[in-house]
Design a protein around this motif. Structure first.
Motif, PDB file in Angstrom:
ATOM      1  N   GLY A  79       0.811  -1.202   0.000  1.00 36.64           N
ATOM      2  CA  GLY A  79       0.000   0.000   0.000  1.00 36.64           C
ATOM      3  C   GLY A  79       0.851   1.262   0.000  1.00 36.64           C
ATOM      4  N   VAL A  80       0.506   2.197  -0.881  1.00 32.32           N
ATOM      5  CA  VAL A  80       1.207   3.475  -0.962  1.00 32.32           C
ATOM      6  C   VAL A  80       0.183   4.594  -0.792  1.00 32.32           C
ATOM      7  N   LYS A  93       9.300   5.429  -4.564  1.00 32.73           N
ATOM      8  CA  LYS A  93      10.658   5.370  -5.106  1.00 32.73           C
ATOM      9  C   LYS A  93      11.416   4.189  -4.514  1.00 32.73           C
ATOM     10  N   HIS A  94      11.266   3.979  -3.227  1.00 31.45           N
ATOM     11  CA  HIS A  94      11.939   2.863  -2.572  1.00 31.45           C
ATOM     12  C   HIS A  94      11.404   1.527  -3.105  1.00 31.45           C
ATOM     13  N   ILE A  95      10.094   1.433  -3.269  1.00 30.63           N
ATOM     14  CA  ILE A  95       9.471   0.205  -3.763  1.00 30.63           C
ATOM     15  C   ILE A  95       9.935  -0.105  -5.178  1.00 30.63           C
ATOM     16  N   SER A  96      10.197   0.931  -5.976  1.00 30.75           N
ATOM     17  CA  SER A  96      10.604   0.728  -7.371  1.00 30.75           C
ATOM     18  C   SER A  96      11.887  -0.078  -7.482  1.00 30.75           C
ATOM     19  N   LYS A  97      12.681  -0.100  -6.422  1.00 24.65           N
ATOM     20  CA  LYS A  97      13.968  -0.795  -6.439  1.00 24.65           C
ATOM     21  C   LYS A  97      13.880  -2.194  -5.839  1.00 24.65           C
ATOM     22  N   VAL A 126       2.196   6.240  -9.361  1.00 25.32           N
ATOM     23  CA  VAL A 126       2.276   5.098 -10.275  1.00 25.32           C
ATOM     24  C   VAL A 126       3.546   5.191 -11.114  1.00 25.32           C
ATOM     25  N   SER A 127       3.832   6.385 -11.608  1.00 21.14           N
ATOM     26  CA  SER A 127       5.017   6.587 -12.445  1.00 21.14           C
ATOM     27  C   SER A 127       6.301   6.310 -11.677  1.00 21.14           C
ATOM     28  N   ILE A 128       6.387   6.810 -10.457  1.00 21.34           N
ATOM     29  CA  ILE A 128       7.603   6.650  -9.663  1.00 21.34           C
ATOM     30  C   ILE A 128       7.814   5.197  -9.254  1.00 21.34           C
ATOM     31  N   SER A 129       6.740   4.510  -8.908  1.00 21.05           N
ATOM     32  CA  SER A 129       6.882   3.126  -8.424  1.00 21.05           C
ATOM     33  C   SER A 129       7.348   2.185  -9.522  1.00 21.05           C
ATOM     34  N   GLY A 130       6.933   2.443 -10.752  1.00 18.62           N
ATOM     35  CA  GLY A 130       7.301   1.544 -11.845  1.00 18.62           C
ATOM     36  C   GLY A 130       6.683   0.161 -11.728  1.00 18.62           C
TER      37      GLY A 130
END
Length: 273
Positions: A79-80, A93-97, A126-130
């Protein structure tokens, strides 16, 4: 891509002083895995997300991502959401990695953003999470209702693959879904689930599954097929639902699991006072 039609929204574990217990949360997820569960939603539906600081959320993300058994074998949805968009963006951003499978975008409580503000908030996260993303609209808890026009604008984003609608069920009949896009419509919990399925909901974000995952999944699959469970099976489901939804679900779930040796601790007060 999320292949599971059913995920369990897991409670967050806390110690007696209400500090975050990452290990306890992961232990519960591992226990669900042993019972056949292959998808969980962390940090969201059970209402504890907004009690967590950004640091605690990042700690929870890190604990899950470093557990290869979970990330390699389960669909982990995280959840974000935040009252402050910048903090939600930092989490995304952290989740994207990480190896987390997808995100569920929740909306901030109390502040009631405009539809345009909510659109921009969602688009950014949405864009940042990828990651593949599910929209989570719960006006009764947040005071904000994502309108049909806004949802339809957001659905043009390829990474938005679903919506969890806890508001007006008829809303989903007005969604404009492109012919080449599969959209997953999640029911939030088991209350009124039969009616949700009749309205076209095709997936379940389960609460009661924390206590009886196999029984709840079988019931939901039967509803999707317009079938009825046999007497003994539906009796088991009714008993679980009564246990969970008689009072405060989160308190009931934690008390039951604690009694079974799954140490989730108490809720953060005032819940459970």
């Amino acid at each position: 891509m999320l292949n599971e039609i059913f995920h369990i929204a897991v409670p967050t574990a806390f110690y007696d002083d209400e500090t975050l217990n990452v290990e306890g949360t992961i232990h519960h997820i591992e226990n669900l895995y042993q019972q056949g569960v292959r998808s969980v939603f962390v940090c969201g539906t059970t209402g504890e997300q907004h009690s967590l600081s950004l640091g605690e959320k990042l700690e929870l993300v890190e604990g899950i991502d470093t557990n290869n058994k979970l990330t390699n074998n389960m669909e982990i949805i995280f959840g974000v959401a935040s009252v402050r968009q910048k903090e939600a963006e930092e989490l995304a951003k952290h989740i994207s990695k990480t190896n987390i499978t997808a995100v569920m975008i929740g909306y901030p409580p109390y502040i009631k953003p405009s539809q345009e503000e909510a659109f921009n908030y969602t688009k950014s996260l949405v864009s940042i999470s990828g990651k593949d993303a599910i929209l989570y609209n719960n006006p009764a808890r947040t005071g904000f209702d994502l309108e049909v026009d806004t949802i339809n604008k957001l659905l043009s984003m390829k990474d938005i693959i679903g919506i969890k609608e806890a508001g007006e069920k008829t809303k989903i009949q007005h969604l404009k879904i492109e012919s080449d896009k599969q959209l997953y419509i999640y029911a939030g919990g088991e209350q009124g689930l039969e009616d949700s399925v009749r309205h076209g909901f095709n997936r379940l974000s389960s609460i009661a599954g924390n206590l009886a995952p196999a029984e709840i999944k079988n019931w939901f699959e039967a509803l999707l097929k317009n079938e009825k469970l046999k007497g003994a099976e539906i009796h088991k489901v009714e008993n679980v639902l009564n246990k969970v939804y008689s009072g405060t679900p989160l308190v009931n779930i934690k008390e039951e699991l604690n009694s079974q040796g799954v140490k989730l601790g108490s809720c953060r007060t005032p819940i459970g006072n």
